[in-house]
Design an enzyme around this catalytic site. Structure first.
Site, PDB file in Angstrom:
ATOM      1  NE  ARG A 119      28.289  10.028 -31.331  1.00  0.00           N
ATOM      2  CZ  ARG A 119      28.790   9.263 -30.520  1.00  0.00           C
ATOM      3  NH1 ARG A 119      30.215   7.887 -30.988  1.00  0.00           N
ATOM      4  NH2 ARG A 119      28.024   8.825 -29.279  1.00  0.00           N
ATOM      5  CG  ASN A 122      31.825  11.484 -30.652  1.00  0.00           C
ATOM      6  OD1 ASN A 122      31.234  12.530 -31.701  1.00  0.00           O
ATOM      7  ND2 ASN A 122      30.806  11.134 -29.823  1.00  0.00           N
TER       8      ASN A 122
END
Length: 101
Positions: free
Chosen positions: A26, A44
């Site tokens: 990320r 996520n």
């Protein structure tokens, strides 16, 4: 000569499969998108994938799609990248690029 094709804005959703959690995926996605000047978000999922949305000029979004499907973070292993809901947008609907939780 018209350059309207270059300035066309698009939005696309993505889901990345493979070893993409716990590997700073990320953070790297956010960094890459900001370097390209794109907006969107990434997070996520409970199923172990990473999902998000990216918006910006078509050419740059396509560059980001290549990065998401081939490169990712240094220790990630991407097995598959899925892109959905591509659409042309009048203006950016988001600002900045953020990690969601």
């Amino acid at each position: 000569m018209s350059d309207s094709a270059d300035t066309k804005l698009i939005s696309v959703d993505f889901e990345i499969f493979g070893h993409v959690q716990g590997v700073c995926f990320r953070m790297y996605t956010e960094k890459e998108a900001l370097q390209l000047g794109l907006v969107g978000w990434v997070k996520n999922t409970y199923s172990g994938t990473v999902v998000g949305q990216v918006q910006g000029p078509t050419e740059l979004v396509n560059e980001m799609k290549v990065w998401l499907s081939k490169e990712g973070s240094p220790s990630s292993r991407i097995t598959r990248a899925s892109f959905s809901n591509p659409r042309t947008i009048e203006k950016l609907e988001l600002s900045g690029f953020k990690t969601r939780f």
